[in-house]
Design a protein around this motif. Sequence first.
Motif, PDB file in Angstrom:
ATOM      1  N   GLU A   1     -11.044  20.551   1.604  1.00  0.00           N
ATOM      2  CA  GLU A   1      -9.701  20.245   2.110  1.00  0.00           C
ATOM      3  C   GLU A   1      -9.090  19.159   1.228  1.00  0.00           C
ATOM      4  N   ARG A   2      -7.780  19.273   0.966  1.00  0.00           N
ATOM      5  CA  ARG A   2      -7.158  18.325   0.045  1.00  0.00           C
ATOM      6  C   ARG A   2      -5.642  18.297   0.234  1.00  0.00           C
ATOM      7  N   VAL A   3      -5.058  17.209  -0.260  1.00  0.00           N
ATOM      8  CA  VAL A   3      -3.608  17.050  -0.268  1.00  0.00           C
ATOM      9  C   VAL A   3      -3.230  16.519  -1.640  1.00  0.00           C
ATOM     10  N   SER A   4      -2.185  17.054  -2.227  1.00  0.00           N
ATOM     11  CA  SER A   4      -1.787  16.595  -3.560  1.00  0.00           C
ATOM     12  C   SER A   4      -0.990  15.304  -3.450  1.00  0.00           C
ATOM     13  N   LEU A   5      -1.138  14.463  -4.464  1.00  0.00           N
ATOM     14  CA  LEU A   5      -0.371  13.215  -4.507  1.00  0.00           C
ATOM     15  C   LEU A   5       1.123  13.510  -4.535  1.00  0.00           C
ATOM     16  N   GLU A   6       1.501  14.556  -5.256  1.00  0.00           N
ATOM     17  CA  GLU A   6       2.915  14.920  -5.338  1.00  0.00           C
ATOM     18  C   GLU A   6       3.470  15.297  -3.970  1.00  0.00           C
ATOM     19  N   SER A   7       2.701  16.096  -3.200  1.00  0.00           N
ATOM     20  CA  SER A   7       3.214  16.513  -1.897  1.00  0.00           C
ATOM     21  C   SER A   7       3.306  15.333  -0.939  1.00  0.00           C
ATOM     22  N   LEU A   8       2.396  14.372  -1.034  1.00  0.00           N
ATOM     23  CA  LEU A   8       2.483  13.171  -0.197  1.00  0.00           C
ATOM     24  C   LEU A   8       3.779  12.422  -0.471  1.00  0.00           C
ATOM     25  N   ARG A   9       4.094  12.241  -1.734  1.00  0.00           N
ATOM     26  CA  ARG A   9       5.285  11.463  -2.090  1.00  0.00           C
ATOM     27  C   ARG A   9       6.571  12.229  -1.778  1.00  0.00           C
TER      28      ARG A   9
ATOM     29  N   MET B   1       0.845  -1.202   0.000  1.00  0.00           N
ATOM     30  CA  MET B   1       0.000   0.000   0.000  1.00  0.00           C
ATOM     31  C   MET B   1       0.876   1.246   0.000  1.00  0.00           C
ATOM     32  N   ASP B   2       0.682   2.114  -1.002  1.00  0.00           N
ATOM     33  CA  ASP B   2       1.514   3.309  -1.060  1.00  0.00           C
ATOM     34  C   ASP B   2       0.909   4.409  -0.206  1.00  0.00           C
ATOM     35  N   VAL B   3       1.613   5.546  -0.148  1.00  0.00           N
ATOM     36  CA  VAL B   3       1.231   6.614   0.767  1.00  0.00           C
ATOM     37  C   VAL B   3      -0.145   7.185   0.423  1.00  0.00           C
ATOM     38  N   ALA B   4      -0.469   7.272  -0.863  1.00  0.00           N
ATOM     39  CA  ALA B   4      -1.768   7.818  -1.254  1.00  0.00           C
ATOM     40  C   ALA B   4      -2.906   6.899  -0.821  1.00  0.00           C
ATOM     41  N   GLU B   5      -2.725   5.593  -1.026  1.00  0.00           N
ATOM     42  CA  GLU B   5      -3.765   4.642  -0.630  1.00  0.00           C
ATOM     43  C   GLU B   5      -3.973   4.654   0.883  1.00  0.00           C
ATOM     44  N   LEU B   6      -2.875   4.730   1.631  1.00  0.00           N
ATOM     45  CA  LEU B   6      -2.990   4.771   3.084  1.00  0.00           C
ATOM     46  C   LEU B   6      -3.690   6.058   3.522  1.00  0.00           C
TER      47      LEU B   6
ATOM     48  N   ARG C   1       9.486  10.990   0.930  1.00  0.00           N
ATOM     49  CA  ARG C   1      10.915  10.925   0.630  1.00  0.00           C
ATOM     50  C   ARG C   1      11.722  11.791   1.593  1.00  0.00           C
ATOM     51  N   THR C   2      11.181  12.959   1.931  1.00  0.00           N
ATOM     52  CA  THR C   2      11.877  13.844   2.877  1.00  0.00           C
ATOM     53  C   THR C   2      11.975  13.184   4.241  1.00  0.00           C
ATOM     54  N   TYR C   3      10.911  12.536   4.697  1.00  0.00           N
ATOM     55  CA  TYR C   3      10.930  11.846   5.987  1.00  0.00           C
ATOM     56  C   TYR C   3      11.921  10.683   5.964  1.00  0.00           C
ATOM     57  N   CYS C   4      11.996   9.976   4.846  1.00  0.00           N
ATOM     58  CA  CYS C   4      12.977   8.879   4.734  1.00  0.00           C
ATOM     59  C   CYS C   4      14.396   9.403   4.944  1.00  0.00           C
ATOM     60  N   LYS C   5      14.691  10.527   4.319  1.00  0.00           N
ATOM     61  CA  LYS C   5      16.030  11.097   4.458  1.00  0.00           C
ATOM     62  C   LYS C   5      16.269  11.580   5.886  1.00  0.00           C
ATOM     63  N   LEU C   6      15.231  12.134   6.517  1.00  0.00           N
ATOM     64  CA  LEU C   6      15.361  12.572   7.906  1.00  0.00           C
ATOM     65  C   LEU C   6      15.621  11.374   8.814  1.00  0.00           C
TER      66      LEU C   6
ATOM     67  N   PRO D   1       2.798  17.438   4.238  1.00  0.00           N
ATOM     68  CA  PRO D   1       2.062  17.655   2.990  1.00  0.00           C
ATOM     69  C   PRO D   1       0.686  18.243   3.231  1.00  0.00           C
ATOM     70  N   GLY D   2       0.110  18.843   2.194  1.00  0.00           N
ATOM     71  CA  GLY D   2      -1.254  19.344   2.279  1.00  0.00           C
ATOM     72  C   GLY D   2      -1.374  20.763   1.767  1.00  0.00           C
ATOM     73  N   GLU D   3      -2.532  21.071   1.210  1.00  0.00           N
ATOM     74  CA  GLU D   3      -2.812  22.428   0.762  1.00  0.00           C
ATOM     75  C   GLU D   3      -3.147  23.280   1.988  1.00  0.00           C
ATOM     76  N   VAL D   4      -2.226  24.148   2.375  1.00  0.00           N
ATOM     77  CA  VAL D   4      -2.368  24.913   3.610  1.00  0.00           C
ATOM     78  C   VAL D   4      -3.634  25.768   3.595  1.00  0.00           C
ATOM     79  N   THR D   5      -3.991  26.296   2.442  1.00  0.00           N
ATOM     80  CA  THR D   5      -5.158  27.177   2.362  1.00  0.00           C
ATOM     81  C   THR D   5      -6.472  26.424   2.529  1.00  0.00           C
ATOM     82  N   SER D   6      -6.447  25.090   2.484  1.00  0.00           N
ATOM     83  CA  SER D   6      -7.698  24.322   2.542  1.00  0.00           C
ATOM     84  C   SER D   6      -7.984  23.727   3.916  1.00  0.00           C
ATOM     85  N   ILE D   7      -7.045  23.809   4.843  1.00  0.00           N
ATOM     86  CA  ILE D   7      -7.246  23.147   6.129  1.00  0.00           C
ATOM     87  C   ILE D   7      -8.392  23.811   6.904  1.00  0.00           C
ATOM     88  N   HIS D   8      -9.205  22.994   7.526  1.00  0.00           N
ATOM     89  CA  HIS D   8     -10.388  23.393   8.300  1.00  0.00           C
ATOM     90  C   HIS D   8     -11.488  23.968   7.406  1.00  0.00           C
ATOM     91  N   GLY D   9     -11.311  23.913   6.092  1.00  0.00           N
ATOM     92  CA  GLY D   9     -12.283  24.516   5.201  1.00  0.00           C
ATOM     93  C   GLY D   9     -12.979  23.496   4.328  1.00  0.00           C
TER      94      GLY D   9
END
Length: 393
Positions: A366-374, A1-6, A378-383, A355-363
């Motif tokens: 609300e949405r998160v882009s697939l690109e930002s999830l991935r 299961m990838d990040v988008a499916e989860l 990757r950023t968390y993996c490196k961290l 990740p996430g569209e900051v302008t959409s939170i609590h509104g």
Amino acid sequence: MDVAELCRDLVRIRSENPPGDTREVAEAIQCRLAGIGIDSVAVSRDGHRCNLIVRHANPALLLCGHLDVVPAIPEGWTHHPYAADEADGYIWGRGSADMKGGCAALITAMEASIDAGIEAPVSMVFVCDEETGGCYGMEYLLAKKVLRPCDTLIAEPTPPLSPCIGQKGLARISFSFSGEPGHSSLYPAIGKSAIMEAFDLISFLQEVHGRHYPVDGEMEAMIEQSSAVLESVFGISGLDHVLRRVMFNPGVIRGGEKANIVAERCDLDLDLRIPWGCTSGEIVSEIASRAPSAEMRVTAASDPSCTPHSATITRRICEGIREVHAREPLPIFQWAASDARHLRSAGFPTVEYGPGEVTSIHGIDERVSLESLRQAERTYCKLIQSYAPVKPE
């Protein structure tokens, strides 16, 4: 299961706060973690608001998320808020950005790290009530001392190049004003209106909002940088005052008995955001002095806080962003509040990035882009990898 499916699976599990029941979503994450060989324990203060903890004996890094979301009604949404539809490059739904997308990216990053043979000293915590202050979640866990202080990353949504290293302070205050009832035709000659007492306090807060609080040169530069990012994110110029002034919202007001009766009772709930250059205590004391006859209850208070640029967690998240995006990170201060305030005060150097569209939170929508999830994954993996012990060659 990838990040988008989860992410989609988590959004479909309703965990609105209030009421704050996070048992189902915590159980789903617990099962997912068990499937990749990570043991976790559920901790709850009341049996319904459930926190999930992954403990390491000697953690160097703590990864945090929150499981609760603000309520949503379906009217006005392009996609139903709990359908977690995937369309136009986004996952849509309540909590997709704030912050089940971030939780999903943390989990899949841990999974990818384990698959790569990385053994990093990492703890994880998913809390139940970030949206209502933390008394069942982060505050409770810190008071119970079930978390050991270490570098901390919260997967709250941020601009893709801008980890949040500081936040304004917070004060939430409830007032009960008492008046002297009388016939409305004689007011204000006779009678005392509780509603007007509340109005006078709100008028005073307008004066407080107009103040400027000076800060030192380094802080001034960070506020300027953060304000520029804020204006870019929201597409609105002239938002410099948001980080420099006391922002206030009279979020709830209830009062009066009838239009022709001078109001005997009025209740007011205030939310204030405190800038650098003053403290929540100073502001609360001054407000109290302007409403001496009211019953006043402070339900939350914290001072502005920040994690230094030189802190290890700041440097390492910036390194991860730089590698993934091939662009220079731009750390910012945040205009809102999160569990970072509790963690910093308890000795956890804390940064937010997710990740996430900051302008959409609590509104609506609300949405998160697939690109930002991935990219976040990757950023968390490196961290995570940056905290792994260097193996001898």
